[in-house]
Design a protein around this motif. Sequence first.
Motif: not given
Length: 171
Positions: A14-22, A142-149, A159-164
């Motif tokens: 999840a953290e490594a995917m930030i900046g990757m190209v879809l 940065q890691a933050t708490p997840r949202i919408g759960i 838990r800091p499982l949201r990566f922005v």
Amino acid sequence: MERSFFQQDVKTVAEAMIGMVLIRTHPDGHQSSHVITETEAYCGSADSACYAYKGRNKTSELLFHDGGTIFVQRCYGIHWMLNIVTGHEEDPQGVLIRGIDEIHGPGRVTKALELGNECNGINITECKTLSLEKGSSVIPCQATPRIGIAYATKEDQERPLRFVAVHEGSE
């Protein structure tokens, strides 16, 4: 991306995917490329926010597949949400793609990609309509708490499982 990338722990992916190209190949053949800017990690059957928390069922089945499997599910019966399974078969975990480019929100992501569930169950390393590549540069996050759960336990919500992605000049 190699399949082995997706066979790692969900937080690592999840953290490594930030900046990757879809890359999305649309039905008419044109391609669009999008930088991933926000992800969330869902950590399997012990995580009350994860679909696998209540065990293996029709909804959670794809989370039990091998890393790299595309898992697209409906949220509230309205929005499609794009996830990539991580880890190994029988170890249900996955990454929700919450943001691409300047688009935030998993329902908005699939709408921008013009993506429904046509890729569901296909490994992204073999998919003809979606692929993932390393970006041209590393984007800090940065890691933050997840949202919408709100349905999850307080502990799992915090838990800091949201990566922005963090861009220069932003806090």
